[in-house]
Design a protein around this motif. Sequence first.
Motif, PDB file in Angstrom:
ATOM      1  N   HIS A  88       0.580  -2.708   7.400  1.00  0.00           N
ATOM      2  CA  HIS A  88       2.017  -2.692   7.143  1.00  0.00           C
ATOM      3  C   HIS A  88       2.319  -1.906   5.869  1.00  0.00           C
ATOM      4  O   HIS A  88       1.467  -1.775   4.983  1.00  0.00           O
ATOM      5  CB  HIS A  88       2.619  -4.101   7.140  1.00  0.00           C
ATOM      6  CG  HIS A  88       2.234  -5.012   6.018  1.00  0.00           C
ATOM      7  ND1 HIS A  88       2.792  -4.919   4.760  1.00  0.00           N
ATOM      8  CD2 HIS A  88       1.390  -6.071   5.970  1.00  0.00           C
ATOM      9  CE1 HIS A  88       2.303  -5.886   3.993  1.00  0.00           C
ATOM     10  NE2 HIS A  88       1.443  -6.600   4.700  1.00  0.00           N
ATOM     11  N   ASP A 120      -1.582  -6.323  -1.026  1.00  0.00           N
ATOM     12  CA  ASP A 120      -0.853  -6.769   0.188  1.00  0.00           C
ATOM     13  C   ASP A 120       0.125  -5.707   0.641  1.00  0.00           C
ATOM     14  O   ASP A 120       1.284  -5.751   0.307  1.00  0.00           O
ATOM     15  CB  ASP A 120      -0.129  -8.081  -0.092  1.00  0.00           C
ATOM     16  CG  ASP A 120       0.614  -8.579   1.140  1.00  0.00           C
ATOM     17  OD1 ASP A 120       0.374  -8.055   2.234  1.00  0.00           O
ATOM     18  OD2 ASP A 120       1.460  -9.472   1.001  1.00  0.00           O
ATOM     19  N   MET A 121      -0.319  -4.869   1.527  1.00  0.00           N
ATOM     20  CA  MET A 121      -1.649  -4.477   1.867  1.00  0.00           C
ATOM     21  C   MET A 121      -1.735  -2.960   1.859  1.00  0.00           C
ATOM     22  O   MET A 121      -2.371  -2.351   2.676  1.00  0.00           O
ATOM     23  CB  MET A 121      -2.065  -5.045   3.257  1.00  0.00           C
ATOM     24  CG  MET A 121      -1.223  -4.431   4.403  1.00  0.00           C
ATOM     25  SD  MET A 121      -1.720  -4.897   6.103  1.00  0.00           S
ATOM     26  CE  MET A 121      -3.204  -3.950   6.393  1.00  0.00           C
ATOM     27  N   GLU A 157       6.398  -6.260   8.246  1.00  0.00           N
ATOM     28  CA  GLU A 157       5.479  -7.402   8.413  1.00  0.00           C
ATOM     29  C   GLU A 157       5.915  -8.573   7.550  1.00  0.00           C
ATOM     30  O   GLU A 157       5.714  -9.735   7.905  1.00  0.00           O
ATOM     31  CB  GLU A 157       4.048  -6.972   8.067  1.00  0.00           C
ATOM     32  CG  GLU A 157       2.985  -7.984   8.460  1.00  0.00           C
ATOM     33  CD  GLU A 157       2.768  -9.096   7.438  1.00  0.00           C
ATOM     34  OE1 GLU A 157       2.202 -10.134   7.805  1.00  0.00           O
ATOM     35  OE2 GLU A 157       3.187  -8.932   6.276  1.00  0.00           O
ATOM     36  N   GLU A 158       6.514  -8.264   6.399  1.00  0.00           N
ATOM     37  CA  GLU A 158       6.834  -9.329   5.438  1.00  0.00           C
ATOM     38  C   GLU A 158       8.053 -10.154   5.851  1.00  0.00           C
ATOM     39  O   GLU A 158       8.440 -11.080   5.155  1.00  0.00           O
ATOM     40  CB  GLU A 158       7.044  -8.735   4.031  1.00  0.00           C
ATOM     41  CG  GLU A 158       5.799  -8.071   3.452  1.00  0.00           C
ATOM     42  CD  GLU A 158       4.683  -9.067   3.109  1.00  0.00           C
ATOM     43  OE1 GLU A 158       4.872 -10.269   3.343  1.00  0.00           O
ATOM     44  OE2 GLU A 158       3.634  -8.614   2.627  1.00  0.00           O
ATOM     45  N   GLU A 184      -4.873  -6.899   7.845  1.00  0.00           N
ATOM     46  CA  GLU A 184      -5.098  -7.672   6.631  1.00  0.00           C
ATOM     47  C   GLU A 184      -5.575  -9.064   7.001  1.00  0.00           C
ATOM     48  O   GLU A 184      -5.314  -9.505   8.117  1.00  0.00           O
ATOM     49  CB  GLU A 184      -3.813  -7.738   5.818  1.00  0.00           C
ATOM     50  CG  GLU A 184      -2.718  -8.519   6.521  1.00  0.00           C
ATOM     51  CD  GLU A 184      -1.420  -8.541   5.727  1.00  0.00           C
ATOM     52  OE1 GLU A 184      -1.460  -8.412   4.490  1.00  0.00           O
ATOM     53  OE2 GLU A 184      -0.373  -8.713   6.352  1.00  0.00           O
ATOM     54  N   PHE A 423      -1.417 -12.358  -4.507  1.00  0.00           N
ATOM     55  CA  PHE A 423      -0.713 -12.086  -3.254  1.00  0.00           C
ATOM     56  C   PHE A 423       0.733 -12.567  -3.397  1.00  0.00           C
ATOM     57  O   PHE A 423       0.974 -13.757  -3.589  1.00  0.00           O
ATOM     58  CB  PHE A 423      -1.399 -12.886  -2.129  1.00  0.00           C
ATOM     59  CG  PHE A 423      -1.698 -12.076  -0.909  1.00  0.00           C
ATOM     60  CD1 PHE A 423      -2.785 -11.225  -0.878  1.00  0.00           C
ATOM     61  CD2 PHE A 423      -0.895 -12.165   0.210  1.00  0.00           C
ATOM     62  CE1 PHE A 423      -3.075 -10.490   0.242  1.00  0.00           C
ATOM     63  CE2 PHE A 423      -1.181 -11.429   1.343  1.00  0.00           C
ATOM     64  CZ  PHE A 423      -2.276 -10.593   1.357  1.00  0.00           C
TER      65      PHE A 423
END
Length: 467
Positions: A88, A120-121, A157-158, A184, A423
């Motif tokens: 991502h 990340d990431m 993705e987040e 990840e 993270f």
Amino acid sequence: MSAPSLAARGSLAQQTTELLQELIRNAAVNDGTPDSGHEYLQVRTLQRFFAGSGLEGVTVEPHPGRASLIVRIEGTDPTAPSLALVGHTDVVPVEPAGWSRDPFAGDIVDGVLWGRGAIDMLNLTAAYAVVTRAIATGSAGRFRPRGDLIFAAVADEENGSRFGVGWLTENRLDLIDADYVLTESGGAPAGSRPSIGVMVGEKGGAGRLLRVTGAPGHGSAPWGSRNAAVIAAEAVTRLARHRGPTVITPQWRAYAQALDLDADTRAALTDPDRFYDGLPHLGGLDGFAHASTHTTISPTIVRAGEKANVIPGAATVQLDIRILPGVTREDVEGLIREALGDLMEQIEIEGDWFGESTASPIDTPLFDALGSAVRRAYPSAELLPMLGVGGTDGRFYRRRGIPAYGFGVLSERWDYGTFRRLFHGNDERIDLDSIALTVNALDHAVRAFHADTGAAARVGARAEAAV
Ligand SMILES: [Zn+2]
């Protein structure tokens, strides 16, 4: 382009470092709103990076600015298994006051690269791009993969991947589908051997909303009132203090075995009845240990009241709930009811979303390739299959039965407690050694995997000849 392309110079590690700096500087911050993210900036950077490699790539943009780029190298054998590297490109927001450096400058200080996305990431996304380009151009040794190699740089993705892998799975599966997937996250050493963590699965999710009903009144006379904010606060406290059942999963048992712990602590941490006795001995790993062995409930968004002199008659509490394998919808509801007890008379639970926990088998040629890649850096290392406590894009593949692993190789200065603290945290950063270890391991793993079917066929032929 006038400037020489980034990929024209430097080792895999150098290229990854420079590309990572660019990706950090693009500040593709996803705050959860559709117009945030700006991943088209990452796509532009990656298109520049691939320029001159002969790889074209396809861009999709389901919402303005929310772009993803997919690049494919066709294999020599259409029947050989394909491998997708799924990275991502969005990052979570920062709280700048908590940072020692500009989170979007990509500074390198004393061999450490700082910035939001460093672990990340964007580090992995950059490494995937570098490995893909190197294989396409033959710059790190001539090699044609037997099966297709897909590099996917995906948005969102987040925030649940609605504009990224979620959208692609529903609308353009042809672009990102594969027989095996790397994504990840992984690579933190555990114990002195060391064991290198590989995410083989992850917990599921079942977010819920609590709707609290009180009675409105004047703020000047609180005695005897049914203030929804006070009830919500009590609910939050009870949820935070509640101890649900401890479940020792096979992954957690293996993880506790790999750590350098005294025998009694290890015994406690693998015994559901004594787990909380062992927890204080784990230092920075305690949150991970707890989340690995419990279905967790985090109250995250609390809302009540609109006017300073009015006692609120209603409140809401958003719950981030992460479930262990085998947990059902009914279990989730039961856990909330048990924690809230008599407060349930004034509370309703809303929502029925439910995403099961997912896990991949490890008896696969890709897992073997990862093992051989790790042992080039740590000769005595073993892979440690882990259950992630958060969510990744891997779940979209695992749900369809496709093995997906979170893979990387970090240097000895890391442990998983530090990794997890950084993270989404302040001062996210990665050392250049870990960047080099990871990209070289990925390069080796991809080549080993895509050569493997050929090697197996050759071994088979030899065995036949010997008969
Ligand atoms: Zn991530």
